[in-house]
Write a protein that holds these residues in place. Structure first.
Motif, PDB file in Angstrom:
ATOM      1  N   PRO A   6     -33.912  -0.543  45.911  1.00 20.21           N
ATOM      2  CA  PRO A   6     -32.479  -0.848  45.936  1.00 20.21           C
ATOM      3  C   PRO A   6     -32.171  -2.263  45.448  1.00 20.21           C
ATOM      4  N   LYS A   7     -33.067  -3.195  45.739  1.00 23.35           N
ATOM      5  CA  LYS A   7     -32.883  -4.578  45.281  1.00 23.35           C
ATOM      6  C   LYS A   7     -32.917  -4.657  43.761  1.00 23.35           C
ATOM      7  N   GLU A   8     -33.848  -3.917  43.145  1.00 27.03           N
ATOM      8  CA  GLU A   8     -33.947  -3.898  41.672  1.00 27.03           C
ATOM      9  C   GLU A   8     -32.703  -3.248  41.068  1.00 27.03           C
ATOM     10  N   TYR A   9     -32.218  -2.206  41.707  1.00 25.20           N
ATOM     11  CA  TYR A   9     -31.005  -1.531  41.225  1.00 25.20           C
ATOM     12  C   TYR A   9     -29.811  -2.484  41.232  1.00 25.20           C
ATOM     13  N   LEU A  10     -29.596  -3.153  42.364  1.00 29.39           N
ATOM     14  CA  LEU A  10     -28.458  -4.059  42.478  1.00 29.39           C
ATOM     15  C   LEU A  10     -28.577  -5.234  41.513  1.00 29.39           C
ATOM     16  N   ALA A  11     -29.790  -5.724  41.317  1.00 25.30           N
ATOM     17  CA  ALA A  11     -29.994  -6.864  40.417  1.00 25.30           C
ATOM     18  C   ALA A  11     -29.561  -6.520  39.002  1.00 25.30           C
ATOM     19  N   GLU A  12     -29.966  -5.338  38.501  1.00 26.76           N
ATOM     20  CA  GLU A  12     -29.596  -4.983  37.129  1.00 26.76           C
ATOM     21  C   GLU A  12     -28.131  -4.567  37.033  1.00 26.76           C
ATOM     22  N   ARG A  13     -27.652  -3.845  38.038  1.00 26.81           N
ATOM     23  CA  ARG A  13     -26.231  -3.457  38.013  1.00 26.81           C
ATOM     24  C   ARG A  13     -25.338  -4.686  37.984  1.00 26.81           C
ATOM     25  N   ASP A  14     -25.631  -5.670  38.842  1.00 29.37           N
ATOM     26  CA  ASP A  14     -24.839  -6.899  38.888  1.00 29.37           C
ATOM     27  C   ASP A  14     -24.935  -7.662  37.569  1.00 29.37           C
ATOM     28  N   LEU A  15     -26.121  -7.643  36.947  1.00 29.02           N
ATOM     29  CA  LEU A  15     -26.306  -8.324  35.665  1.00 29.02           C
ATOM     30  C   LEU A  15     -25.449  -7.668  34.586  1.00 29.02           C
ATOM     31  N   ILE A  16     -25.383  -6.344  34.589  1.00 30.84           N
ATOM     32  CA  ILE A  16     -24.565  -5.622  33.606  1.00 30.84           C
ATOM     33  C   ILE A  16     -23.097  -5.995  33.774  1.00 30.84           C
TER      34      ILE A  16
ATOM     35  N   GLU B 103     -21.806  -8.648  35.246  1.00 34.22           N
ATOM     36  CA  GLU B 103     -21.592 -10.063  34.936  1.00 34.22           C
ATOM     37  C   GLU B 103     -21.595 -10.301  33.430  1.00 34.22           C
ATOM     38  N   THR B 104     -22.424  -9.564  32.700  1.00 31.24           N
ATOM     39  CA  THR B 104     -22.453  -9.690  31.241  1.00 31.24           C
ATOM     40  C   THR B 104     -21.209  -9.076  30.622  1.00 31.24           C
ATOM     41  N   LEU B 105     -20.698  -8.028  31.262  1.00 33.69           N
ATOM     42  CA  LEU B 105     -19.494  -7.360  30.779  1.00 33.69           C
ATOM     43  C   LEU B 105     -18.290  -8.288  30.860  1.00 33.69           C
ATOM     44  N   LEU B 106     -17.971  -8.733  32.059  1.00 33.55           N
ATOM     45  CA  LEU B 106     -16.870  -9.672  32.286  1.00 33.55           C
ATOM     46  C   LEU B 106     -17.286 -10.624  33.403  1.00 33.55           C
TER      47      LEU B 106
ATOM     48  N   ALA C 181     -28.067 -17.261  26.531  1.00 29.42           N
ATOM     49  CA  ALA C 181     -26.945 -16.564  27.163  1.00 29.42           C
ATOM     50  C   ALA C 181     -27.248 -15.076  27.282  1.00 29.42           C
ATOM     51  N   LYS C 182     -26.739 -14.459  28.336  1.00 28.83           N
ATOM     52  CA  LYS C 182     -26.929 -13.027  28.539  1.00 28.83           C
ATOM     53  C   LYS C 182     -25.975 -12.245  27.639  1.00 28.83           C
ATOM     54  N   VAL C 183     -26.526 -11.331  26.860  1.00 33.07           N
ATOM     55  CA  VAL C 183     -25.716 -10.526  25.945  1.00 33.07           C
ATOM     56  C   VAL C 183     -26.222  -9.086  25.993  1.00 33.07           C
TER      57      VAL C 183
ATOM     58  N   VAL D 193     -13.186  -6.976  23.189  1.00 33.23           N
ATOM     59  CA  VAL D 193     -12.612  -7.424  24.467  1.00 33.23           C
ATOM     60  C   VAL D 193     -11.938  -6.257  25.180  1.00 33.23           C
ATOM     61  N   ILE D 194     -11.134  -5.498  24.455  1.00 30.80           N
ATOM     62  CA  ILE D 194     -10.448  -4.350  25.041  1.00 30.80           C
ATOM     63  C   ILE D 194     -11.458  -3.349  25.590  1.00 30.80           C
ATOM     64  N   ALA D 195     -12.530  -3.112  24.844  1.00 33.79           N
ATOM     65  CA  ALA D 195     -13.559  -2.172  25.300  1.00 33.79           C
ATOM     66  C   ALA D 195     -14.173  -2.634  26.615  1.00 33.79           C
ATOM     67  N   ARG D 196     -14.345  -3.937  26.772  1.00 32.11           N
ATOM     68  CA  ARG D 196     -14.899  -4.457  28.021  1.00 32.11           C
ATOM     69  C   ARG D 196     -13.960  -4.183  29.197  1.00 32.11           C
ATOM     70  N   PHE D 197     -12.684  -4.415  29.002  1.00 34.99           N
ATOM     71  CA  PHE D 197     -11.726  -4.171  30.085  1.00 34.99           C
ATOM     72  C   PHE D 197     -11.611  -2.670  30.389  1.00 34.99           C
ATOM     73  N   LEU D 198     -11.665  -1.851  29.365  1.00 37.59           N
ATOM     74  CA  LEU D 198     -11.634  -0.404  29.579  1.00 37.59           C
ATOM     75  C   LEU D 198     -12.860   0.042  30.380  1.00 37.59           C
ATOM     76  N   THR D 199     -14.007  -0.560  30.076  1.00 39.97           N
ATOM     77  CA  THR D 199     -15.238  -0.216  30.794  1.00 39.97           C
ATOM     78  C   THR D 199     -15.143  -0.617  32.258  1.00 39.97           C
ATOM     79  N   LEU D 200     -14.690  -1.840  32.503  1.00 42.53           N
ATOM     80  CA  LEU D 200     -14.553  -2.313  33.881  1.00 42.53           C
ATOM     81  C   LEU D 200     -13.605  -1.412  34.667  1.00 42.53           C
ATOM     82  N   LYS D 201     -12.516  -1.019  34.031  1.00 40.49           N
ATOM     83  CA  LYS D 201     -11.540  -0.143  34.679  1.00 40.49           C
ATOM     84  C   LYS D 201     -12.171   1.205  35.026  1.00 40.49           C
ATOM     85  N   GLU D 202     -12.954   1.755  34.096  1.00 40.21           N
ATOM     86  CA  GLU D 202     -13.581   3.049  34.346  1.00 40.21           C
ATOM     87  C   GLU D 202     -14.668   2.938  35.414  1.00 40.21           C
TER      88      GLU D 202
END
Length: 392
Positions: free
Chosen positions: A279-289, A291-294, A152-154, A207-216
């Motif tokens: 740009p492809k490498e950037y999007l791949a890691e950003r999306d992974l972060i 997706e791992t977040l929430l 699993a991605k963590v 869990v709260i930290a994850r939602f706060l991060t997504l919001k920011e």
């Protein structure tokens, strides 16, 4: 014929070498145009550096490293030898060595150019390429997302360190929320933070930290509105379990602070702009972060949280709602809906429900017979849930 062909091939190799290394000239034709003169190397270090460049361009990395090392023994500050040694070390997985060579190139800041490592395909300053490659190594050596033993991605962070960062994220959000409120008589922010830490266990704080991060991330335009709403909707059950489905499994695990995640994404953006990554490498890691977040489409979900069966736990859950609302993580409608669901389950078993239903029917019959007004009917009703004040 053979001599002429040999001369042309040799000159061609010399021209390629000059382009790779940024040298002005490494070979020239003789006066009669048939045979080349001797190679124009300044010294043995330069000759080894050029040969290392050729070996690297041919994919012979072990030989390139040997020649580059020999060149640096003679001249430790030769830019061409440094960049060939650094890029060869990268290919061989010796990242610390590559980092040292790149740092030396940056300090030298010479005007020497090369196409080795150039993302534009044109000669660039070696110090500029060194900065780009060094940034790339930093990204590779500091992966934010890894796989656990189950695949699993963590997030790559220790539990104890993550908990401190989660507490810090909540504290920061509470400070920010209090500043936005009108001045009223309330407990101090420190009291609010302490109360929040008592209310929520370690997993809930993650869990709260994850939602706060997504919001920011959404506030800083690092995720789109669609990405924010999709990820939030898929996991809002972690904050509002009575009125929503179960969230993704594992979002109560360790998570870096919002600042660290935002910094990582910004570094990726800068690396893309500097052409250190695509740009492809950037999007791949950003999306992974993200997706791992929430996870927006969880493959596995946590167990559905059961309603509270005792009044103390339910009252605590109601206090949690107030905190989540103060942190601007849930809306007024969401809070009221969840509150109503908690109250419906608050210490009431089936027998009590049956009694309550009978009492309600009796009240309706009495109201119909006596034609009492709505105000009188409301006064007769006994609240099933005690009032719970804001813990802050």
């Amino acid at each position: 014929m053979f001599a002429k062909k040999f001369a042309k091939d040799l000159l061609c190799s010399a021209a390629v070498l000059a382009l790779l290394s940024g040298c002005n000239s490494v070979a020239r034709m003789g006066e009669n145009g048939n045979m080349p003169t001797i190679w124009q190397f300044n010294d043995q270090a330069a000759e080894d550096a050029n040969l290392a460049t050729v070996a690297y361009s041919q994919g012979n990395f072990e030989e390139a490293q040997r020649l580059a090392d020999r060149s640096l023994q003679s001249n430790p500050k030769l830019p061409q030898a440094l960049i060939v040694s650094a890029m060869t070390a990268e290919q061989l997985g010796h990242y610390n060595r590559a980092r040292q060579n790149y740092e030396d190139l940056i300090l030298l800041n010479s005007n020497d150019t090369t196409i080795l490592g150039s993302t534009s395909g044109k000669p660039e300053k070696m110090s500029t390429i060194a900065q780009q490659r060094l940034r790339m190594i930093t990204l590779q050596q500091s992966k934010m997302v890894i796989e656990d033993d189950n695949g699993a991605k963590v997030f790559n962070i220790e539990d104890s360190k993550a908990l401190r960062q989660s507490k810090s994220a909540i504290a920061k959000a509470i400070f920010r929320a209090q500043k936005q409120k009108p001045v009223v008589e309330e407990p101090t922010t420190e009291d609010q933070i302490e109360a929040a830490e008592i209310l929520f266990d370690d997993g809930e704080q993650n869990v709260i930290a994850r939602f706060l991060t997504l919001k920011e991330l959404a506030e800083k335009d690092l995720v789109t509105q669609e990405e924010f709403l999709t990820a939030r909707s898929a996991n809002i059950g972690a904050l509002l379990p009575m009125t929503n489905g179960a969230p993704a499994f594992g979002i109560d695990r360790a998570v870096p602070s919002p600042d660290l995640i935002i910094e990582r994404i910004n570094v990726l953006k800068e690396a893309t702009e500097a052409k250190a990554i695509t740009p492809k490498e950037y999007l791949a890691e950003r999306d992974l972060i993200i997706e791992t977040l929430l996870p927006s489409h969880p493959r596995q979900r946590a167990k559905k949280q059961l309603p509270s069966k005792d009044i103390m736990t339910a009252a605590k859950n109601l206090r949690k709602l107030e905190v989540l609302y103060d942190l601007n993580l849930i809306t007024t409608n969401e809070k009221n809906k969840e509150k109503a669901a908690i109250e419906n389950y608050l210490g009431i078993n089936r027998a009590e429900n049956k009694v309550a239903i009978n009492n309600t029917q009796n009240i309706k019959e009495e109201n119909t017979a006596s034609k009492t007004s709505p105000e009188e009917e409301k006064a007769k009703a006994t609240p099933l849930v005690p009032m719970v004040s804001n813990p802050f």
